[in-house]
Design a protein around this motif. Structure first.
Motif, PDB file in Angstrom:
ATOM      1  N   ARG A 244       0.855  -1.187   0.000  1.00 28.97           N
ATOM      2  CA  ARG A 244       0.000   0.000   0.000  1.00 28.97           C
ATOM      3  C   ARG A 244       0.894   1.240   0.000  1.00 28.97           C
ATOM      4  O   ARG A 244       1.807   1.353   0.821  1.00 28.97           O
ATOM      5  N   SER A 245       0.647   2.121  -0.934  1.00 28.91           N
ATOM      6  CA  SER A 245       1.518   3.302  -1.046  1.00 28.91           C
ATOM      7  C   SER A 245       0.699   4.534  -1.404  1.00 28.91           C
ATOM      8  O   SER A 245      -0.385   4.425  -1.983  1.00 28.91           O
ATOM      9  N   THR A 246       1.243   5.682  -1.055  1.00 26.54           N
ATOM     10  CA  THR A 246       0.619   6.953  -1.442  1.00 26.54           C
ATOM     11  C   THR A 246       1.712   7.870  -1.980  1.00 26.54           C
ATOM     12  O   THR A 246       2.896   7.710  -1.652  1.00 26.54           O
ATOM     13  N   ILE A 247       1.292   8.797  -2.823  1.00 26.39           N
ATOM     14  CA  ILE A 247       2.234   9.796  -3.351  1.00 26.39           C
ATOM     15  C   ILE A 247       1.925  11.114  -2.655  1.00 26.39           C
ATOM     16  O   ILE A 247       0.796  11.615  -2.718  1.00 26.39           O
ATOM     17  N   GLU A 248       2.934  11.654  -1.949  1.00 26.09           N
ATOM     18  CA  GLU A 248       2.728  12.886  -1.183  1.00 26.09           C
ATOM     19  C   GLU A 248       3.533  14.022  -1.800  1.00 26.09           C
ATOM     20  O   GLU A 248       4.666  13.813  -2.241  1.00 26.09           O
ATOM     21  N   GLU A 255       7.867  15.376  -5.207  1.00 33.08           N
ATOM     22  CA  GLU A 255       6.941  14.401  -4.622  1.00 33.08           C
ATOM     23  C   GLU A 255       7.732  13.295  -3.934  1.00 33.08           C
ATOM     24  O   GLU A 255       8.926  13.130  -4.176  1.00 33.08           O
ATOM     25  N   ILE A 257       7.093   8.998  -2.635  1.00 32.67           N
ATOM     26  CA  ILE A 257       6.211   7.834  -2.507  1.00 32.67           C
ATOM     27  C   ILE A 257       6.390   7.307  -1.086  1.00 32.67           C
ATOM     28  O   ILE A 257       7.520   7.120  -0.626  1.00 32.67           O
ATOM     29  N   ILE A 259       5.459   4.141   1.316  1.00 35.45           N
ATOM     30  CA  ILE A 259       4.934   2.766   1.371  1.00 35.45           C
ATOM     31  C   ILE A 259       4.686   2.427   2.832  1.00 35.45           C
ATOM     32  O   ILE A 259       5.605   2.473   3.661  1.00 35.45           O
ATOM     33  N   THR A 260       3.425   2.095   3.152  1.00 33.83           N
ATOM     34  CA  THR A 260       3.072   1.843   4.560  1.00 33.83           C
ATOM     35  C   THR A 260       2.746   0.370   4.831  1.00 33.83           C
ATOM     36  O   THR A 260       2.697  -0.043   5.982  1.00 33.83           O
ATOM     37  N   ARG A 300       7.191   2.313   7.184  1.00 34.47           N
ATOM     38  CA  ARG A 300       7.213   3.561   6.409  1.00 34.47           C
ATOM     39  C   ARG A 300       8.500   3.587   5.578  1.00 34.47           C
ATOM     40  O   ARG A 300       9.585   3.823   6.098  1.00 34.47           O
ATOM     41  N   ALA A 312       4.414   8.418 -10.146  1.00 37.07           N
ATOM     42  CA  ALA A 312       3.501   7.331 -10.530  1.00 37.07           C
ATOM     43  C   ALA A 312       4.222   6.320 -11.424  1.00 37.07           C
ATOM     44  O   ALA A 312       4.054   5.104 -11.277  1.00 37.07           O
TER      45      ALA A 312
END
Length: 807
Positions: A244-248, A255, A257, A259-260, A300, A312
């Motif tokens: 699971r990852s988000t781009i902040e 930016e 990435i 990964i949690t 993290r 992305a």
């Protein structure tokens, strides 16, 4: 005299086969595969049972792990302490097991694959949910067998108040069998088991309305409902698990990435190391830094991007090329009736329910027996209290306990068990309160017996009890689902820009097949000098390209080599370069005939191929985009010793002129040749006389009004205005004569080229003489003119090749 040796005369293969069969049976049943009923392998069952027997439970203090390991080895599992401790540690790792069965104090390993502390340092106890696996084990719910040295007994299975096989999953490899069962959500699995009890004919589709799919302890995202459905139906299936990852956003328009969550059983340290290696090897571009910021609050991993980095795109690249996305293969094998079996979801739940029916039935029978025994005693006590004075008098008149029991039985009809209870009765129990208590106990026992008899006499009541107990476990222990299920497996597309730093370079390819790319700085430093090459070689392509472009190199055998510019050897302009055979293996006698630079394969462009035997083939450029490029690919199919001699990139509106060795010329529209696939051989371009071959096939656009340059083997050259001297026709014709036929020493066409007055043509002879010819110095002639001589054939030999000077 000592006993003589007994030798068996048996073939070796029979002995080995027999011994291996025994060994296989042992490791399948007694080591590597879990039992479908409690989801445990023998070593795990023995650890839990030993801790239970030792009172090492969740409501008591922690105890040294070494004590438990010694206990297990000494009483139940005569193997190495490491294997027992490792199994014990795994049961305590909340990133491996969905609901941990052992609580551990101290270092029990980590997501990074660190080893746990030695067993002399760690402390452990059973977790609350592990007690549910062992509950009622002392009420004759399961069978026991003697341990290895017959000093005590061990259970062959645990009562298992919840379907542990699905909840915690299992993995193992034995002889001829392996198992991979993923962990699931406790609440969902219990709901599924209840559904099977309520609706025995339910389908996998029905079950999947409650059991959505695996629920990994590390969370993550599962993709592929079809794979889950197949696995639940057959026991085998494939899903994709991704982190699971988000781009902040960061300051300055950059930016990162984050990964949690990682896929199940992925080593975080190895993953971070792999990502950093890909960054350092410049396999992926745009990353400033990869770092691990994991702490006690959770996983993290940070991938910090450069200012122009495509987060992305990088994330997609990591999904494809690292363990940030993995494929998980279900292989749901478990031991059923002492035999390994591949099972679907419903089979596993049904086997568990059967086990529970047996457990509850045996427990109820045990409780009923106990209740009836107690009822008998209570009845005796109540009767004794009602004639208390007589009873006391009888006991006082007796010699001893044995005599008292005998007299009570004789005089008042008490049974032996009742008489024993009466003589053991303490005086304080004779108060008025206690008589009421006895009466109350008698009433309760009556209710209990009625209930237990109902359970034993009715399947419906039995299932009701199992459902109630399962719901109690669910209410007490079910937590939130961690893994998200997505319907489809996402296809990962990686832009080349993510993998390759965009850079303009100069690419050179020689006729002999030597290739290189040089920086524009190196090219500029050479002051326009030719690239380094052998004396006998010549430049086939010299062009400025980008590292994100691709070069298609075509050979005379109808193959093409797919060469991304960024994979070409990076050399200085003055260096020779590397042979294409070192990049893609080609035959020794295979020659390079043409190279075409491609920026975008999706453009509406076409490749036109001309062969020596007069064939033409036209195919869309996009058909030549390749994934595999480690070997030559088929560009066109050649027949009967044919060769590919010319390849051109066109937009669909070009004209084609073909010249034959005997001097015929044919001009037609490229659209005369219909579009076919890459493996086709095409259609006839020109109708050849016997013994004739194509000397060249070139393309031009009529609005340019170019000239046709012709060179003959005798060293004569001429130029003709195509529009004035040739008639536009259709393909598969003979064409018009472009040379005057001589009876003695006739001219034969060595090559043709489409030219303008600024061009310089080069001629090469058999004796390797190279002669430049400026097109502007030639006057235009008609078809019947044989041109003017530029070389002495007697001195230099025949002209064998012509080309346009690239400088």
């Amino acid at each position: 005299m000592a006993n003589p040796e007994k030798l068996l005369d048996l073939p070796l293969e029979e002995v080995i086969g027999d011994r291996f069969g025994i060994y296989s049976k042992y490791i399948i049943q007694e080591r590597a595969l879990p039992d479908v009923r409690d989801g445990l392998k023998p070593v795990q069952r023995r650890i839990l049972y030993a801790m239970h027997q030792d009172g090492n439970t969740h409501e008591k203090p922690f105890r040294k792990s070494a004590k438990t390991v010694g206990n297990v080895i000494g009483n139940y599992h005569p193997h190495g302490d490491t294997s027992v401790y490792d199994a014990m540690v795994r049961l305590s790792q909340d990133w491996k097991v969905r609901n941990v069965l052992i609580e551990m104090h101290g270092n029990n390993g980590s997501l990074d694959g660190d080893p746990p502390a030695a067993m002399r340092y760690t402390e452990a106890r059973l977790s609350p949910i592990a007690s549910e696996l062992l509950r009622d084990i002392d009420r004759h719910t399961v069978d026991f067998v003697p341990n290895f040295d017959d000093t005590t007994e061990e259970p062959i299975v645990l009562p298992s108040r919840f379907p542990n096989l699905l909840v915690n999953g299992s993995t193992g490899i034995s002889a001829g069998y392996a198992t991979d069962i993923p962990p699931h959500h406790l609440g969902e699995v219990i709901d599924g088991a209840i559904m099977v009890m309520e609706k025995p004919d339910c389908t996998v589709g029905d079950l999947m309305t409650v059991i959505k799919g695996p629920d990994f302890p590390t969370g993550g995202i599962v993709q592929g409902i079809d794979g889950i459905k197949k696995a639940y139906r057959t026991g085998k299936g494939k899903i994709v698990v991704r982190g699971r990852s988000t781009i902040e956003p960061l300051k300055g328009g950059r930016e990162q990435i984050v990964i949690t969550e990682l896929p199940y059983e992925v080593n975080k340290a190895n993953l971070v190391k792999k990502m950093e290696e890909l960054r350092l090897d410049r396999k992926v571009e745009g990353i400033a830094e990869v770092r691990d910021e994991t702490d006690r609050t959770g996983t993290r991993v940070i991938i910090e991007m450069k200012k122009d980095g495509d987060a992305a795109g990088v994330l997609n690249y990591f999904y494809k090329n690292t363990d940030l996305q993995i494929t998980y293969n279900f292989n749901m094998v478990a031991i059923v009736n002492k035999t390994p079996k591949l099972m679907g979801l419903k089979d596993i739940l049904a086997a568990y329910i059967e086990h529970q029916k047996e457990v509850v039935t045996r427990r109820s029978a045990f409780d009923l027996k106990k209740a009836k025994e107690r009822q008998h005693i209570v009845e005796g006590l109540i009767k004794a209290v009602s004639i208390l004075d007589d009873v006391i008098q009888t006991i006082r008149a007796s010699k001893d306990k044995k005599d008292a029991k005998h007299n009570l039985s004789e005089q008042y009809g008490f049974t032996d068990a009742q008489a024993e209870a009466i003589v053991n009765l303490q005086l304080y129990r004779l108060t008025n309160t206690d008589i009421q208590t006895l009466q109350q106990e008698a009433d309760e026992l009556k209710e209990t017996i009625a209930h237990l008899e109902a359970v034993l006499g009715s399947e419906k009541m039995l299932i009701k009890v199992i459902k109630k107990e399962l719901n109690t476990v669910k209410k007490k222990y079910a937590a939130e689902r961690r893994t998200t299920i997505e319907h489809d497996i996402e296809e990962i597309k990686i832009d080349l820009e993510v993998m390759v730093a965009s850079e303009d370079v100069m690419v050179a390819l020689t006729k002999d097949g030597y290739i290189k790319r040089s920086s524009l700085r190196s090219f500029a430093a050479s002051n326009g000098e030719d690239a380094a090459m052998k004396e006998t070689d010549r430049m086939l392509l010299q062009q400025e390209m980008n590292t994100t472009d691709t070069l298609l190199v075509f050979t005379n055998k109808g193959h093409y080599l797919y060469l991304p510019v960024h994979e070409m050897p990076d050399k200085r302009w003055k260096e020779l370069g590397q042979h294409v055979a070192n990049l893609v293996p080609i035959d020794e006698d295979e020659e390079v005939v043409q190279a075409i630079a491609v920026k975008d394969f999706e453009e509406d462009l076409y490749l036109s191929f001309i062969t020596k035997n007069g064939m033409i083939k036209r195919t869309e450029l996009k058909q030549y985009q390749a994934q595999r490029r480690s070997k030559p690919l088929v560009a066109l199919k050649l027949k009967d010793n044919d060769e590919c001699i010319d390849v051109h990139l066109t937009d669909g509106s070009a004209n084609i002129v073909i010249a034959t060795r005997l001097g015929y010329g044919l001009w037609f529209d490229e659209q005369e040749a219909g579009l076919v696939g890459p493996r086709a051989s095409g259609v006839k371009a020109v109708n050849l006389k016997d013994g004739d071959v194509v000397a060249g096939g070139k393309v031009f656009w009529p609005e340019e009004k170019p000239d046709l340059f012709i060179a003959t083997q005798r060293g004569s050259v001429k130029k003709m205005a195509i529009a004035k001297t040739l008639e536009k026709s259709s393909r598969a014709r003979r064409g018009l004569v472009m040379l005057r036929e001589l009876k003695k020493s006739p001219h034969r066409i060595a090559g043709i080229e489409i030219v303008n007055d600024e061009d310089t043509m080069m001629l090469r002879t058999e004796k390797d003489t190279k002669v430049p010819v400026k097109v502007s110095e030639l006057r235009s002639t008609d078809r019947y003119n044989n041109g003017s001589f530029v070389i002495d054939q007697d001195e230099s030999g025949d002209v064998i090749e012509i080309w346009k000077n690239l400088k």
